[in-house]
Design an enzyme around this catalytic site. Sequence first.
Site, mmCIF file in Angstrom:
data_model
loop_
_atom_site.group_PDB
_atom_site.id
_atom_site.type_symbol
_atom_site.label_atom_id
_atom_site.label_comp_id
_atom_site.label_asym_id
_atom_site.label_seq_id
_atom_site.Cartn_x
_atom_site.Cartn_y
_atom_site.Cartn_z
ATOM 1 C CG ASP A 45 -1.934 1.111 1.184
ATOM 2 O OD1 ASP A 45 -2.059 1.750 0.122
ATOM 3 O OD2 ASP A 45 -2.590 1.347 2.200
ATOM 4 C CG ASP A 53 -5.880 -3.688 -11.201
ATOM 5 O OD1 ASP A 53 -6.850 -4.106 -11.852
ATOM 6 O OD2 ASP A 53 -5.426 -4.254 -10.191
ATOM 7 C CG HIS A 99 -8.500 -0.956 -3.373
ATOM 8 N ND1 HIS A 99 -9.251 -1.324 -2.280
ATOM 9 C CD2 HIS A 99 -8.860 -1.793 -4.382
ATOM 10 C CE1 HIS A 99 -10.023 -2.360 -2.601
ATOM 11 N NE2 HIS A 99 -9.806 -2.656 -3.877
ATOM 12 C CD GLU A 107 -10.543 -3.127 -11.666
ATOM 13 O OE1 GLU A 107 -11.037 -4.235 -11.931
ATOM 14 O OE2 GLU A 107 -9.524 -2.990 -10.970
#
Length: 316
Positions: free
Chosen positions: A11, A41, A45, A67
């Site tokens: 992350d 992608d 997040h 996405e």
Amino acid sequence: MQTCELVNLADLDTGSASVRATIVSYLGHLLDLGVAGFRIDAAKHMSADDVEAIVGALPSDTVIMSEVIRGSASEPIQPEEYLDAGSVFEFQYARDLGPGVRAGVTGDPQLGAERPLHVPSQKAIVFVDNHDTERGEASVTYRDGGLYLIANALMLADDFGTPVVYSGYAFSDRDAGPATDGSGAAVAWTCAGVTGPRDAYADGDGVCTEGWTAIAGLLELRRWAGDAPRLPGVDDGDVYGFERDGRALLLVNPSGEDAAAVVPTGLPDGEYCDVVAAGASAGRDCTGGTVTVTGGNASATVPARGAVAIHLGARR
């Protein structure tokens, strides 16, 4: 900050100026090598502000497709948050299109530049399936043969979004990767001689959707349709279709039998080549069949689980 530690994916702190600079430098290098843009992608997040900051440091003509899978309306992260960074993949489009095709019941979506639970048309990347959904939620995939062709035809003839024609490899194990050689490298497949859906596929075969004759013809139809709006649908028995106002007409037949149909149209009188059967204009000889328009009606025989399409450039 959105903390989203994914399996085997670190992350990164995209809120950090130094991290952003490193990412921008890498993406800039890829652009220098000739890349036109990027698919981000799992963009949901990452903070939308962080994505926008990174994209904003790239040249203004960089293509960005994020996405952002649309969940329920109560979810805290929605695709609309990422529109300032570019286009997003509109998963709801496939969710609306696929089940009807699968059931053999086709009909109109809400027409216009905006549709329920869709981002605006100019920001929407639409698709029938992709590398993820073909292994999960997609209602129609390459295994469905003619129905898959119909779904792609309905998407390409539509006036909504920017379409993506997906082409992958056949598999029987949903977790399987492509065929590999002894060193673990993916084995290339060939699309030579592939002109449409096949009756059967072996694991690792290329589906080769991009090589289908119908796809070439439908891409040409989309160019001829231009900005002409999609009109309300027409039908005759098992045949359903719609017109791109005065420029193009698509008819589909999800049933198991060929079907003759006569439907109203605003296209000029004449005989037209069926571009689904004949493909793009180069070398077209109309051996695949024709559609006749007389006095405001189009007459055609639409093959079982197939489609017929015409446009102004296909007039003989």
